[in-house]
Motif scaffolding. Structure first.
Motif, PDB file in Angstrom:
ATOM      1  N   TRP A  47       0.819  -1.215   0.000  1.00  0.00           N
ATOM      2  CA  TRP A  47       0.000   0.000   0.000  1.00  0.00           C
ATOM      3  C   TRP A  47       0.857   1.273   0.000  1.00  0.00           C
ATOM      4  CZ3 TRP A  47       0.882   3.232   4.095  1.00  0.00           C
ATOM      5  CH2 TRP A  47       1.558   2.668   5.193  1.00  0.00           C
ATOM      6  N   VAL A  48       2.117   1.176   0.461  1.00  0.00           N
ATOM      7  CA  VAL A  48       2.945   2.385   0.619  1.00  0.00           C
ATOM      8  C   VAL A  48       3.125   3.095  -0.727  1.00  0.00           C
ATOM      9  CG1 VAL A  48       5.235   3.260   1.290  1.00  0.00           C
ATOM     10  CG2 VAL A  48       4.160   1.446   2.636  1.00  0.00           C
ATOM     11  N   THR A  49       3.384   2.305  -1.761  1.00  0.00           N
ATOM     12  CA  THR A  49       3.644   2.898  -3.079  1.00  0.00           C
ATOM     13  C   THR A  49       2.482   2.699  -4.061  1.00  0.00           C
ATOM     14  OG1 THR A  49       4.822   0.843  -3.541  1.00  0.00           O
ATOM     15  CG2 THR A  49       6.172   2.759  -3.000  1.00  0.00           C
ATOM     16  N   LEU A  50       1.399   2.150  -3.557  1.00  0.00           N
ATOM     17  CA  LEU A  50       0.252   1.836  -4.428  1.00  0.00           C
ATOM     18  C   LEU A  50      -0.214   3.010  -5.302  1.00  0.00           C
ATOM     19  CD1 LEU A  50      -1.531  -0.658  -4.935  1.00  0.00           C
ATOM     20  CD2 LEU A  50      -3.020   0.129  -3.096  1.00  0.00           C
ATOM     21  N   PRO A  51      -0.363   4.229  -4.739  1.00  0.00           N
ATOM     22  CA  PRO A  51      -0.870   5.316  -5.579  1.00  0.00           C
ATOM     23  C   PRO A  51      -0.006   5.588  -6.811  1.00  0.00           C
ATOM     24  CG  PRO A  51      -0.863   5.969  -3.276  1.00  0.00           C
ATOM     25  CD  PRO A  51      -0.131   4.664  -3.352  1.00  0.00           C
ATOM     26  N   THR A 194     -12.789 -11.038 -12.957  1.00  0.00           N
ATOM     27  CA  THR A 194     -12.187 -10.902 -11.624  1.00  0.00           C
ATOM     28  C   THR A 194     -11.153  -9.768 -11.593  1.00  0.00           C
ATOM     29  OG1 THR A 194     -10.399 -12.476 -12.088  1.00  0.00           O
ATOM     30  CG2 THR A 194     -12.386 -13.377 -11.071  1.00  0.00           C
ATOM     31  N   PHE A 195     -10.937  -9.255 -10.406  1.00  0.00           N
ATOM     32  CA  PHE A 195      -9.806  -8.373 -10.137  1.00  0.00           C
ATOM     33  C   PHE A 195      -9.020  -8.979  -8.982  1.00  0.00           C
ATOM     34  CE2 PHE A 195     -12.749  -5.441 -12.159  1.00  0.00           C
ATOM     35  CZ  PHE A 195     -11.917  -4.721 -13.009  1.00  0.00           C
ATOM     36  N   VAL A 196      -7.723  -8.667  -8.966  1.00  0.00           N
ATOM     37  CA  VAL A 196      -6.839  -9.272  -7.969  1.00  0.00           C
ATOM     38  C   VAL A 196      -6.514  -8.271  -6.855  1.00  0.00           C
ATOM     39  CG1 VAL A 196      -4.479 -10.154  -7.658  1.00  0.00           C
ATOM     40  CG2 VAL A 196      -5.851 -10.897  -9.625  1.00  0.00           C
ATOM     41  N   ILE A 197      -6.545  -8.769  -5.620  1.00  0.00           N
ATOM     42  CA  ILE A 197      -6.035  -7.971  -4.497  1.00  0.00           C
ATOM     43  C   ILE A 197      -4.585  -8.394  -4.310  1.00  0.00           C
ATOM     44  CG2 ILE A 197      -6.368  -7.275  -2.088  1.00  0.00           C
ATOM     45  CD1 ILE A 197      -9.182  -8.582  -2.254  1.00  0.00           C
ATOM     46  N   PRO A 198      -3.643  -7.472  -4.452  1.00  0.00           N
ATOM     47  CA  PRO A 198      -2.237  -7.881  -4.369  1.00  0.00           C
ATOM     48  C   PRO A 198      -1.925  -8.550  -3.032  1.00  0.00           C
ATOM     49  CG  PRO A 198      -2.441  -5.571  -5.053  1.00  0.00           C
ATOM     50  CD  PRO A 198      -3.810  -6.029  -4.676  1.00  0.00           C
ATOM     51  N   ASP A 199      -1.049  -9.556  -3.093  1.00  0.00           N
ATOM     52  CA  ASP A 199      -0.637 -10.302  -1.896  1.00  0.00           C
ATOM     53  C   ASP A 199      -0.107  -9.396  -0.797  1.00  0.00           C
ATOM     54  OD1 ASP A 199      -1.218 -12.825  -2.555  1.00  0.00           O
ATOM     55  OD2 ASP A 199       0.806 -13.401  -3.211  1.00  0.00           O
ATOM     56  N   ASN A 200       0.602  -8.339  -1.219  1.00  0.00           N
ATOM     57  CA  ASN A 200       1.278  -7.503  -0.220  1.00  0.00           C
ATOM     58  C   ASN A 200       0.446  -6.302   0.251  1.00  0.00           C
ATOM     59  OD1 ASN A 200       1.409  -6.013  -2.540  1.00  0.00           O
ATOM     60  ND2 ASN A 200       3.620  -5.709  -2.541  1.00  0.00           N
ATOM     61  N   VAL A 201      -0.873  -6.362   0.015  1.00  0.00           N
ATOM     62  CA  VAL A 201      -1.760  -5.309   0.521  1.00  0.00           C
ATOM     63  C   VAL A 201      -2.824  -5.977   1.404  1.00  0.00           C
ATOM     64  CG1 VAL A 201      -3.384  -3.471  -0.092  1.00  0.00           C
ATOM     65  CG2 VAL A 201      -1.399  -3.895  -1.550  1.00  0.00           C
ATOM     66  N   GLY A 202      -2.817  -5.656   2.698  1.00  0.00           N
ATOM     67  CA  GLY A 202      -3.786  -6.249   3.623  1.00  0.00           C
ATOM     68  C   GLY A 202      -5.168  -5.653   3.413  1.00  0.00           C
ATOM     69  N   GLY A 203      -6.190  -6.349   3.892  1.00  0.00           N
ATOM     70  CA  GLY A 203      -7.583  -5.938   3.678  1.00  0.00           C
ATOM     71  C   GLY A 203      -7.844  -4.480   4.018  1.00  0.00           C
ATOM     72  N   ARG A 204      -7.439  -4.062   5.232  1.00  0.00           N
ATOM     73  CA  ARG A 204      -7.799  -2.705   5.662  1.00  0.00           C
ATOM     74  C   ARG A 204      -6.969  -1.621   4.976  1.00  0.00           C
ATOM     75  NH1 ARG A 204      -5.611  -5.716   9.506  1.00  0.00           N
ATOM     76  NH2 ARG A 204      -3.669  -5.117  10.496  1.00  0.00           N
ATOM     77  N   PHE A 205      -5.957  -2.034   4.215  1.00  0.00           N
ATOM     78  CA  PHE A 205      -5.158  -1.064   3.445  1.00  0.00           C
ATOM     79  C   PHE A 205      -5.497  -1.148   1.946  1.00  0.00           C
ATOM     80  CE2 PHE A 205      -2.828  -1.500   7.372  1.00  0.00           C
ATOM     81  CZ  PHE A 205      -2.245  -0.252   7.585  1.00  0.00           C
ATOM     82  N   SER A 206      -6.656  -1.769   1.630  1.00  0.00           N
ATOM     83  CA  SER A 206      -6.893  -2.115   0.218  1.00  0.00           C
ATOM     84  C   SER A 206      -7.865  -1.187  -0.504  1.00  0.00           C
ATOM     85  CB  SER A 206      -7.390  -3.562   0.110  1.00  0.00           C
ATOM     86  OG  SER A 206      -8.679  -3.681   0.664  1.00  0.00           O
ATOM     87  N   VAL A 207      -8.232  -0.059   0.112  1.00  0.00           N
ATOM     88  CA  VAL A 207      -9.260   0.781  -0.526  1.00  0.00           C
ATOM     89  C   VAL A 207      -8.809   1.334  -1.881  1.00  0.00           C
ATOM     90  CG1 VAL A 207      -8.659   2.687   1.022  1.00  0.00           C
ATOM     91  CG2 VAL A 207     -10.777   2.788  -0.200  1.00  0.00           C
TER      92      VAL A 207
END
Ligand code: PA5
Length: 446
Positions: A47-51, A194-207
């Motif tokens: 999530w740190v570099t996601l944007p 489908t869309f993928v939630i990246p492995d390295n992004v936890g649920g509460r950081f996934s918005v």
């Protein structure tokens, strides 16, 4: 303009400027560790570099999926719990008209399920969608969470019975792990988009992944702007930015300084009813990230001035265990004046022709001072107004501050081992195969 102004003037004398400043190095070091991958829970730093990493192709794919699932559809049921629903819900609530949350014929009504196990709730949901054209987005990172799985069984059956299996494929989108979990298996078998939630992004950081972006796009909001806002805030919260200019480091340091001075509860309060669910999202983010090893501030939330008439007494004069974080919105999007009244029976003509927001702002300032007099410190966070850009910024700000704050507290902010305890007991009490013995032991304790 994307900015979170952190005002700590009402933190002292409960924690002094020196005490906050004393945590600045630790905050800076924690921030660096999030970037160089040496923090606790370093497997979950995506999530740190996601944007910066969301591409215009990905945004376009999410937007085109949003428009294809929405075509000729009145209502989209978004199924998910915790981090798989709160981010989308909070943004949609903050941006929607309070009384007409969707525009008939323009965007579907986005509603949520799978965030509870209420029988009445789900029965009423089925009643509601029966007479409408419905579609569904099912979201689960693990793909095995009970609440959304039950809701999805109901909604999938309804869609397949009403429209047939082929059309169901157009009406159902799944967001889950790339390869693991029951939802992935089912989506592959049924041929859902489908869309993928990246492995390295936890649920509460996934918005800021499809988890939040797809439902927000379906509700008609500009997800590119949301990501832009997050990117602008990511710049301001980088470890290279000095502590006194870095909102995430300042907020993380201030809340930890207050915690170190014996405050056990942080109440996120707003004076804008559209921010109610933002408080819910924030509670999950901080509660699940920090509440471990018998440590951590208890995150609570209140909507003012509404809750000043319920919680206000406790805050003013109850146990001195809490501080407040005011989430203040500088400008409103609409204009409305207090009407003049010729009889003036309520003696409010002194407010006639003043903006409602002016009255609200004075209530806000008055509350901060009253609570300070009552022994409640206040951190104040100002954002300019509510729109996609500012909300994207606010989301990233709170995520970054949470990552830093958890490191200052010396816990792993990215796991949630405690959430499993109730699940194991629930399965045992439900006699899930493999849990029978545990079920007997638990029943003996009831
Ligand atoms: O933050 C988290 O990881 C959790 O709270 C999850 O968001 C929540 O439990 C839902 O999990 P899942 O998306 O795997 O169904």
């Amino acid at each position: 303009m994307v900015k979170v102004k952190v005002n700590l003037s009402k933190v002292a004398p409960f924690a002094t400027a020196q005490e906050v400043e004393g945590l600045s190095q630790l905050a800076k070091q924690s921030n660096k560790q999030l970037h160089d991958g040496t923090s606790k829970g370093s497997d979950f730093l995506g999530w740190v570099t996601l944007p910066y990493e969301i591409t215009s192709e990905q945004i376009a794919d999410i937007k085109s999926t949003a428009s294809s699932i929405s075509s000729n559809v009145d209502v989209v049921v978004v199924i998910g719990i915790g981090g798989s629903y709160l981010g989308a819900k909070s943004v949609i609530e903050a941006l929607s008209n309070s009384f007409a949350p969707y525009i008939q014929g323009k965007h579907p009504h986005v509603i949520f399920a799978g965030q509870n196990i209420g029988e009445d709730y789900h029965a009423e949901l089925l009643d509601y969608i029966k007479t409408k054209s419905a579609a569904c987005v099912v979201i689960s990172k693990s793909g095995t969470t009970t609440e959304p799985a039950i809701a999805f069984r109901l909604i999938k059956n309804h869609i397949e019975e009403k429209y047939g299996k082929d059309e169901a494929k157009r009406r159902i989108v799944a967001i889950t792990d790339e390869s693991k979990g029951a939802l992935r298996q089912l989506a592959n078998a049924e041929g859902y988009k489908t869309f993928v939630i990246p492995d390295n992004v936890g649920g509460r950081f996934s918005v800021l992944t499809p988890v939040g972006l797809l439902p927000i796009a379906i509700a008609g909001f500009d997800i590119a702007q949301l990501v832009e806002g997050a990117k602008a805030m990511a710049e301001q919260c980088k470890p290279e930015v000095s502590f006194d200019q870095n909102p995430a480091e300042q907020y993380a340091a201030a809340r930890n300084a207050l915690y170190n001075k014996g405050k056990k509860v942080e109440m996120l309060v707003n004076f804008n009813p559209k921010l109610h669910y933002f408080g819910e999202w924030w509670k999950q983010l901080y509660g699940e990230s920090e509440g471990k090893e018998n440590k951590g501030l208890l995150p609570a939330a209140a909507d003012f001035s509404t809750d000043l008439h319920s919680m206000g007494q406790y805050i003013q004069e109850g146990e001195r265990i809490l501080f407040e974080t005011f989430l203040a919105v500088e400008s409103v999007n609409r204009t409305l004046l207090v009407p003049e009244d010729k009889d003036n029976l309520d003696k409010l003509n002194f407010l006639a022709n003043k903006n409602i927001d002016y009255v609200n702002k004075m209530a806000e300032l008055g509350t901060i001072i009253a609570h300070q007099d009552g022994g409640v410190p206040a951190i104040r966070l100002d954002i300019e107004r509510l729109n996609e850009l500012t909300l994207g910024g606010l989301i990233y700000f709170f995520e970054k501050a949470c990552g830093i704050s958890g490191q200052i507290l010396n816990v792993n902010p990215f796991d949630q081992p405690g959430v499993e305890a109730y699940k194991a007991n629930m399965f045992a009490l439900l006699d899930k195969p493999g849990f029978e013995e545990e079920g007997k032991k638990l029943r003996a304790r009831l």
